[in-house]
Scaffold this motif. Structure first.
Motif, mmCIF file in Angstrom:
data_model
loop_
_atom_site.group_PDB
_atom_site.id
_atom_site.type_symbol
_atom_site.label_atom_id
_atom_site.label_comp_id
_atom_site.label_asym_id
_atom_site.label_seq_id
_atom_site.Cartn_x
_atom_site.Cartn_y
_atom_site.Cartn_z
ATOM 1 N N ILE A 219 10.466 1.167 -1.462
ATOM 2 C CA ILE A 219 10.085 0.145 -0.481
ATOM 3 C C ILE A 219 11.362 -0.640 -0.206
ATOM 4 O O ILE A 219 11.917 -1.274 -1.111
ATOM 5 C CB ILE A 219 8.984 -0.775 -1.039
ATOM 6 C CG1 ILE A 219 7.723 0.053 -1.333
ATOM 7 C CG2 ILE A 219 8.689 -1.911 -0.071
ATOM 8 C CD1 ILE A 219 6.667 -0.686 -2.141
ATOM 9 N N TYR A 220 11.839 -0.532 1.021
ATOM 10 C CA TYR A 220 13.109 -1.196 1.338
ATOM 11 C C TYR A 220 12.902 -2.673 1.596
ATOM 12 O O TYR A 220 11.883 -3.091 2.175
ATOM 13 C CB TYR A 220 13.763 -0.544 2.560
ATOM 14 C CG TYR A 220 14.279 0.841 2.260
ATOM 15 C CD1 TYR A 220 15.517 1.009 1.640
ATOM 16 C CD2 TYR A 220 13.531 1.975 2.569
ATOM 17 C CE1 TYR A 220 15.997 2.281 1.328
ATOM 18 C CE2 TYR A 220 13.996 3.249 2.267
ATOM 19 C CZ TYR A 220 15.218 3.393 1.643
ATOM 20 O OH TYR A 220 15.692 4.650 1.340
ATOM 21 N N THR B 65 0.865 -1.189 0.000
ATOM 22 C CA THR B 65 0.000 0.000 0.000
ATOM 23 C C THR B 65 0.900 1.237 0.000
ATOM 24 O O THR B 65 2.121 1.113 0.105
ATOM 25 C CB THR B 65 -0.880 0.049 1.274
ATOM 26 O OG1 THR B 65 -0.051 0.463 2.378
ATOM 27 C CG2 THR B 65 -1.513 -1.299 1.593
ATOM 28 N N PRO B 66 0.295 2.428 -0.077
ATOM 29 C CA PRO B 66 1.133 3.646 0.018
ATOM 30 C C PRO B 66 1.876 3.732 1.357
ATOM 31 O O PRO B 66 2.827 4.488 1.494
ATOM 32 C CB PRO B 66 0.111 4.777 -0.126
ATOM 33 C CG PRO B 66 -1.026 4.163 -0.870
ATOM 34 C CD PRO B 66 -1.094 2.733 -0.420
ATOM 35 N N HIS B 67 1.427 2.942 2.363
ATOM 36 C CA HIS B 67 2.083 2.991 3.679
ATOM 37 C C HIS B 67 3.228 2.000 3.818
ATOM 38 O O HIS B 67 3.917 2.004 4.827
ATOM 39 C CB HIS B 67 1.055 2.702 4.777
ATOM 40 C CG HIS B 67 -0.058 3.703 4.825
ATOM 41 N ND1 HIS B 67 0.183 5.039 5.034
ATOM 42 C CD2 HIS B 67 -1.393 3.564 4.681
ATOM 43 C CE1 HIS B 67 -0.978 5.687 5.009
ATOM 44 N NE2 HIS B 67 -1.948 4.824 4.792
ATOM 45 N N THR B 68 3.414 1.160 2.802
ATOM 46 C CA THR B 68 4.458 0.134 2.919
ATOM 47 C C THR B 68 5.838 0.779 2.937
ATOM 48 O O THR B 68 6.226 1.470 1.995
ATOM 49 C CB THR B 68 4.386 -0.867 1.743
ATOM 50 O OG1 THR B 68 3.070 -1.402 1.682
ATOM 51 C CG2 THR B 68 5.390 -1.992 1.944
ATOM 52 N N ARG B 69 6.521 0.532 4.009
ATOM 53 C CA ARG B 69 7.853 1.128 4.185
ATOM 54 C C ARG B 69 8.932 0.100 3.865
ATOM 55 O O ARG B 69 9.970 0.448 3.299
ATOM 56 C CB ARG B 69 7.949 1.603 5.653
ATOM 57 C CG ARG B 69 9.253 1.986 6.185
ATOM 58 C CD ARG B 69 9.731 3.340 5.782
ATOM 59 N NE ARG B 69 8.674 4.286 5.603
ATOM 60 C CZ ARG B 69 8.836 5.448 4.991
ATOM 61 N NH1 ARG B 69 10.033 5.779 4.517
ATOM 62 N NH2 ARG B 69 7.840 6.270 4.845
ATOM 63 N N ALA B 70 8.683 -1.158 4.247
ATOM 64 C CA ALA B 70 9.717 -2.181 4.085
ATOM 65 C C ALA B 70 9.094 -3.570 4.056
ATOM 66 O O ALA B 70 7.957 -3.767 4.482
ATOM 67 C CB ALA B 70 10.729 -2.103 5.229
ATOM 68 N N VAL B 71 9.884 -4.504 3.534
ATOM 69 C CA VAL B 71 9.535 -5.926 3.533
ATOM 70 C C VAL B 71 10.702 -6.648 4.195
ATOM 71 O O VAL B 71 11.856 -6.361 3.876
ATOM 72 C CB VAL B 71 9.380 -6.452 2.080
ATOM 73 C CG1 VAL B 71 9.184 -7.960 2.073
ATOM 74 C CG2 VAL B 71 8.255 -5.729 1.351
ATOM 75 N N ILE B 72 10.403 -7.540 5.142
ATOM 76 C CA ILE B 72 11.488 -8.324 5.747
ATOM 77 C C ILE B 72 11.532 -9.701 5.106
ATOM 78 O O ILE B 72 10.515 -10.391 5.042
ATOM 79 C CB ILE B 72 11.307 -8.479 7.276
ATOM 80 C CG1 ILE B 72 11.264 -7.101 7.960
ATOM 81 C CG2 ILE B 72 12.445 -9.321 7.873
ATOM 82 C CD1 ILE B 72 11.114 -7.158 9.483
ATOM 83 N N LEU C 124 24.179 -3.434 7.182
ATOM 84 C CA LEU C 124 24.890 -2.970 5.985
ATOM 85 C C LEU C 124 23.908 -2.197 5.118
ATOM 86 O O LEU C 124 22.912 -2.756 4.653
ATOM 87 C CB LEU C 124 25.460 -4.174 5.216
ATOM 88 C CG LEU C 124 25.985 -3.931 3.798
ATOM 89 C CD1 LEU C 124 27.082 -2.871 3.779
ATOM 90 C CD2 LEU C 124 26.512 -5.234 3.187
ATOM 91 N N VAL C 125 24.182 -0.903 4.953
ATOM 92 C CA VAL C 125 23.375 -0.054 4.062
ATOM 93 C C VAL C 125 24.242 0.239 2.844
ATOM 94 O O VAL C 125 25.098 1.137 2.889
ATOM 95 C CB VAL C 125 22.964 1.272 4.740
ATOM 96 C CG1 VAL C 125 22.024 2.068 3.835
ATOM 97 C CG2 VAL C 125 22.316 1.034 6.100
ATOM 98 N N PRO C 126 24.091 -0.541 1.765
ATOM 99 C CA PRO C 126 24.972 -0.329 0.606
ATOM 100 C C PRO C 126 24.639 0.983 -0.099
ATOM 101 O O PRO C 126 23.506 1.472 -0.010
ATOM 102 C CB PRO C 126 24.681 -1.537 -0.287
ATOM 103 C CG PRO C 126 23.312 -1.993 0.088
ATOM 104 C CD PRO C 126 23.114 -1.621 1.538
ATOM 105 N N ASP C 127 25.634 1.549 -0.772
ATOM 106 C CA ASP C 127 25.431 2.828 -1.477
ATOM 107 C C ASP C 127 24.333 2.758 -2.525
ATOM 108 O O ASP C 127 23.726 3.778 -2.858
ATOM 109 C CB ASP C 127 26.737 3.262 -2.157
ATOM 110 C CG ASP C 127 27.766 3.727 -1.152
ATOM 111 O OD1 ASP C 127 27.370 4.335 -0.133
ATOM 112 O OD2 ASP C 127 28.972 3.475 -1.361
ATOM 113 N N CYS C 128 24.076 1.546 -3.031
ATOM 114 C CA CYS C 128 23.069 1.427 -4.085
ATOM 115 C C CYS C 128 21.647 1.630 -3.565
ATOM 116 O O CYS C 128 20.724 1.888 -4.347
ATOM 117 C CB CYS C 128 23.188 0.065 -4.784
ATOM 118 S SG CYS C 128 22.978 -1.346 -3.675
ATOM 119 N N ALA C 129 21.446 1.527 -2.244
ATOM 120 C CA ALA C 129 20.102 1.705 -1.685
ATOM 121 C C ALA C 129 19.682 3.174 -1.795
ATOM 122 O O ALA C 129 20.516 4.073 -1.674
ATOM 123 C CB ALA C 129 20.071 1.256 -0.229
#
Lengths: 395, 395
Positions: A210-211, A168-175, A259-264
């Motif tokens: 969406i991360y 949805t528009p509220h989706t921030r992330a998927v684990i 790890l937050v890669p630069d590509c994110a």
């Protein structure tokens, strides 16, 4: 006179903890050798020799402050550089020391990442059943809501149709958690490719990234020569949560990383928010001695051959008795279909035979049980009589 | 695409960190021996020998899983029993293993305790200036608001008049930190007696207990033979937050505890909420090896005589030059009155002489600077020329 929410979280009975305690008590009654405890995921294979050697070497050659002093909040820079070099060599990851934030283990990696990403109480985080039950606790701590995708009990991959509907528009992330606790399954390259296409399309539609949070404490515990996949290669907006709890058998030492890669998308902003979230929750820095230990043990693991042998023994044994088992490709869990619809009733019958297995209802997958095989191989063999007797009740 | 609040927390410049970084850079220009860095509170006295001995003994005599495996979330029960026995012998504390919750250090002790106590966004936590600036970050993480008491710059004890006025129906807790960072002062038995009387009266008035959170990482770093006081003896509704960072020089190892004594109001409920809060934030358990290490080092400390000698050297030296200093009774900080009203301007002038001291504005006490003396004694002596030159600018 305390937070009701925290009081409830702290007093909730845990199915797994209760089973474990029951097993300890039963052992005193019927003898340790007659209790078959498959309830917990505490690695039994010892840490590899490099751990002990590293600790002794560090203690003998460095000054106290250089071993036990504060590191930078994100972790010692030499440690993070070592991690970056290792990931670049092994997975062609193209990451730098400054993409890593060392944490107090996998749970901390997740709470910090979620708190960094969540912006409002409307935010949603998608979980794919079956999933580790603490995810919901961590999502609530970050102030968001979980949206649970029903399990794909055919392949235990990801139902993209369900995922498409859940966003949805509220989706921030998927684990995602592969190798998976509790199913013991591993996502294929095909699954990641399709997931990436869907998330890319949906991110565009929703007007924000969406991360994908890849929770990977079992990364190296993988069988049959399956490749270890580097998730950001499939989907750039990925944040990796890692821990050495399982790969180096160090669950009590609380050491891992984000790890937050630069590509994110907005990588630098997300990384800074990870730093802020860790600060807010009082993490200060990851345990220093074990930061240095993991640097000296890069690329090494506990003897995974032991888990692999257990896996074959248990899977083949239970299949031969007529149990329906999900084929285990990673981690150290066998996921077994309950012969009756209610896995709780099935687990209770097992318990009467001193066979301790965990109903998967709390993992979002009713009708299944989790059998942890990070146990003594001899116990697996001794348990077969009980598994047989249990199956007889259904024939 | 990250939490704005967390991003800001993670990107905020830190006066102390910036000074430290400046010092490192300056050392390359003017030579290490010409930079006088009094900015940080990282213990320089090595951990006592028992730490190294305990680690080696544990590694040599126990199996990997018994050293590095998960402990109970609250900590290993033998470790907590050892702590209880020690506290009972030393302070007649009458506590049990189950009153202790082992944590990942002092910051975790505080974040967990605050999150356990705070019930609503209206809740207030009272801070007494000068105070450790991260307290406000931790209070916000728990969802409450801080109420700051102005410093008592006459005695650096607690202004009970101000405290009486600050307490409202929303007051949930008061944080005390003695020995104090940054003032180096220690609360007297008289202070605690009066504070207890006030809090008892106000708790009754407000119809709910006002908890006293005693943040005690410097408990044993105390001079002139002053007694170490057990705060619950004065005020029953006390929760103790402890850390071994300073007493055993282990700041990087993240090991400490929360103690909720039975005498505290609703102790069992608060303790359960502490368990819940730690769970929510992903702490899982305190680092296992160091839980065992602190058990083997009970009652031992780093060589506090070194800090004591530094204290005398620095206090006497600066007094002789005409600096107005708060008499230091504990911790390893000298609190010095700025010779001009703006301590930031004063610190800037000091910086030009490669003298790195921290303006206390962020500690809620403008007009003062914090001089950390957990440094090499030789550096203190070398710094006197710069301190002298600095004072000359005001004469």
């Amino acid at each position: 006179m305390a937070s009701k929410e925290m009081y409830e979280l702290g007093s909730q009975a845990s199915v797994i903890r209760d089973l474990f305690a029951y097993g300890q008590a039963q052992a005193a009654v019927v003898g340790t050798e007659n209790v078959f405890d498959f309830s917990i995921g505490n690695p039994t294979v010892p840490a590899p020799a490099c751990v002990k050697n590293a600790i002794k070497d560090i203690l003998d050659t460095r000054e106290s402050a250089a071993v036990h002093g504060y590191t930078a909040a994100a972790g010692d820079v030499a440690v993070r550089q070592g991690l970056a070099d290792y990931m670049n060599t092994t997975y062609h990851a193209q990451v730098r020391a400054d993409n890593f934030y060392m944490t107090c283990g996998a749970a901390a990696s997740l709470t910090v990442t979620l708190k960094a990403l969540v912006e409002s109480g409307d935010d949603e985080v998608i979980l794919i059943a079956p999933f580790f039950p603490e995810y919901t606790v961590f999502i609530h701590n970050a102030g968001a809501r979980e949206v649970i995708l029903p399990p794909d009990i055919t392949h235990f991959q990801i139902s993209l149709e369900a995922m498409g509907k859940a966003i949805t528009p509220h989706t921030r992330a998927v684990i995602v958690n592969s190798p998976n606790n509790p199913a013991g399954t591993v996502y294929s390259a095909e699954t990641y490719t399709k997931l990436a296409a869907l998330l890319t399309k949906k991110s565009k539609e929703m007007g924000h990234p969406i991360y994908l949070i890849a929770d990977e404490p079992y990364r190296e515990i993988i069988y049959d020569g399956l490749p270890v996949l580097y998730v950001p290669e499939f989907y750039t907006d990925t944040i990796i949560c890692y821990s050495y709890s399982k790969s180096l058998s160090l669950p009590g030492e609380r050491i891992g990383y984000v790890l937050v890669p630069d590509c994110a998308a907005d990588a630098q902003m997300v990384y800074a928010a990870v730093c802020g979230a860790a600060r807010a929750m009082g993490f200060v820095c990851a345990p220093h001695l074990f930061q240095e230990v993991v640097l000296q043990c890069l690329g090494q693991t506990s003897d995974i051959g032991v888990y692999d042998a257990n896996r074959k023994l248990l899977y083949d044994g239970l299949k031969a008795m007529g149990y329906e088992c999900v084929y285990p490709s990673g981690a150290f869990y066998l996921f077994v279909k309950s012969p009756e619809p209610d896995a709780n009733a099935f687990s209770e019958k097992a318990k009467k035979l001193n066979l301790l297995i965990v109903p998967a209802d709390s993992f979002g997958c009713p009708g299944y049980v989790r059998v942890s095989y990070c146990v003594e191989p001899a116990m697996i063999k001794r348990s077969f009589g009980a598994f047989q007797a249990l199956m007889k009740q259904y024939q």
